[in-house]
Design a protein around this motif. Sequence first.
Motif, PDB file in Angstrom:
ATOM      1  N   UNK A   1       0.003  -7.564   5.171  1.00 28.62           N
ATOM      2  CA  UNK A   1       0.875  -8.215   4.194  1.00 28.62           C
ATOM      3  C   UNK A   1       0.152  -9.425   3.597  1.00 28.62           C
ATOM      4  N   UNK A   2      -0.907  -9.209   2.833  1.00 32.88           N
ATOM      5  CA  UNK A   2      -1.662 -10.343   2.267  1.00 32.88           C
ATOM      6  C   UNK A   2      -0.844 -11.090   1.219  1.00 32.88           C
ATOM      7  N   UNK A   3      -1.195 -12.348   1.028  1.00 34.80           N
ATOM      8  CA  UNK A   3      -0.510 -13.149   0.011  1.00 34.80           C
ATOM      9  C   UNK A   3      -0.761 -12.590  -1.384  1.00 34.80           C
ATOM     10  N   UNK A   4      -1.976 -12.132  -1.621  1.00 31.36           N
ATOM     11  CA  UNK A   4      -2.334 -11.549  -2.906  1.00 31.36           C
ATOM     12  C   UNK A   4      -2.912 -10.156  -2.670  1.00 31.36           C
ATOM     13  N   UNK A   5      -2.099  -9.114  -2.810  1.00 34.47           N
ATOM     14  CA  UNK A   5      -2.587  -7.749  -2.564  1.00 34.47           C
ATOM     15  C   UNK A   5      -3.733  -7.395  -3.502  1.00 34.47           C
ATOM     16  N   UNK A   6      -4.691  -6.590  -3.053  1.00 30.37           N
ATOM     17  CA  UNK A   6      -5.796  -6.152  -3.923  1.00 30.37           C
ATOM     18  C   UNK A   6      -5.278  -5.427  -5.158  1.00 30.37           C
ATOM     19  N   UNK A   7      -6.015  -5.542  -6.251  1.00 27.13           N
ATOM     20  CA  UNK A   7      -5.570  -4.946  -7.512  1.00 27.13           C
ATOM     21  C   UNK A   7      -5.462  -3.436  -7.427  1.00 27.13           C
ATOM     22  N   UNK A   8      -6.337  -2.793  -6.659  1.00 28.50           N
ATOM     23  CA  UNK A   8      -6.325  -1.339  -6.602  1.00 28.50           C
ATOM     24  C   UNK A   8      -5.282  -0.787  -5.626  1.00 28.50           C
ATOM     25  N   UNK A   9      -4.538  -1.685  -4.965  1.00 27.00           N
ATOM     26  CA  UNK A   9      -3.529  -1.250  -4.009  1.00 27.00           C
ATOM     27  C   UNK A   9      -2.158  -1.261  -4.672  1.00 27.00           C
TER      28      UNK A   9
ATOM     29  N   UNK B   1       7.962 -11.744   5.489  1.00 30.57           N
ATOM     30  CA  UNK B   1       9.084 -11.638   4.550  1.00 30.57           C
ATOM     31  C   UNK B   1       8.922 -12.543   3.335  1.00 30.57           C
ATOM     32  N   UNK B   2       7.992 -13.486   3.394  1.00 34.78           N
ATOM     33  CA  UNK B   2       7.785 -14.385   2.258  1.00 34.78           C
ATOM     34  C   UNK B   2       6.709 -13.882   1.303  1.00 34.78           C
ATOM     35  N   UNK B   3       6.200 -12.692   1.559  1.00 31.44           N
ATOM     36  CA  UNK B   3       5.120 -12.141   0.744  1.00 31.44           C
ATOM     37  C   UNK B   3       5.564 -10.848   0.076  1.00 31.44           C
TER      38      UNK B   3
END
Length: 430
Positions: free
Chosen positions: A191-199, A327-329
């Motif tokens: 659950x990264x703060x900024x998901x990768x663009x290709x995901x 839950x905050x992401x």
Amino acid sequence: MDKYSGSWRQLLNRFWFIPAVCVVTAVVLAQAVVAVDRWLPEGLNSPWVVWVYAVGIDGSRAMLGAIGGSMLAVAATAFSITISVVATASSTYGPRLVRNFMADRGNQIVLGVLVSTFIYTLLVLRTIRSASDDLAQPFVPHLAVNLAVLFAVADVALVVYFIHHIADSVQVDTLVLGARKHLLEAIDRWHPKEPPEELDRTAAGRGGGGVITPGKVGYIVYVNFHRLRDLAVAEDVLVELVPRVGDHVLVKEPLFRVWPEHRAEELAQPLRRCVRLSDARSADQDVRFAEQQVVELAVRALSPSTNDPYTAVNAIQEVAAGIVSAVSRPLPGNTVVVDGVDRLRYGVVEVEEIVDMPFDQIRPHATGHVSVLLAVIDLAARIEVATVHPSVQRQVREHIDVLLDQFRDSAPHPRDLARVEHHARSRSAG
């Protein structure tokens, strides 16, 4: 996802790996230092000997023998202490936390250095020659002997550290903090703060596809998602990992589905090599198992044999850190899209599952402990405030309603009931 192979992580977590590296280092060091001693000028009156403590042949042998024998005895004692601590932790806190002791770098380094000191002194001892020996002229590796003395002094300090470390490692606070660390690492991975663009996040996978089975039984403990993605792009296929990390699979159960269907057979072995199965779960990529370790501490603390609600409260407070982060992401993606084409799809642990676990598993054991009920209510309030998903807010409110209904059914004292209900209302209002 993790770019590095799980094989190295698994190897580093082996209890024998670092001690083995220390022993190999000791062998190389002993040969190197003795070679330097042979290269330096001979004789006690040599200029370089002034800078070291010169010991005679008999004195060197006695000193090395004493150092080697004592270090081996200390290493055996340290190993016995470690086994005793592992047994105690297994029976008190749960067998799944034993792996944390076995993977502890401090324990591995201490045992490795003690054993390698014994190996070093043994190898240096065999190079000492006296005039009575017919093998060669007298030789004392003064530099190597003095280095062994320094190792002995350092080992004494290391033993003092080991006693402190092993005593600290069995404390509840240390165990809970370690489990929380694993949970936060797993949350950050999935659950990264900024998901990768290709995901991307897509609906359930389509039907059909060529099925690839695992060929053996075990838990999925590691998946090399980067390798799967590159393989799918190179072969121009869509790959779906059917089970999730942490799931138990059987020999004939689906492991992958491949589109087009006819490519499944030729890609079976390359795809299987991207997944590692084991007899036991690991918290490296498994969010559910990482969270379960923290929750299990609370459940075991509430068992009648332990009856330690304070540890349960501590565990509930620590698990909040991981849940609040999740839950905050944004919701996690489950599909890798390359140049507008779906290439890899896999299952993820949804935030609802992460939220449900502590409430569902702790609630049946918490009705007899008001302090634990208050901690669970605080956990729900923290989640409700932190979440960016309205469905999670409704979810935690339902959990609190169920908790209060169960507590009322247990016929508590009116004072305890009023206290819990008041706390629930005040926290919900806040």
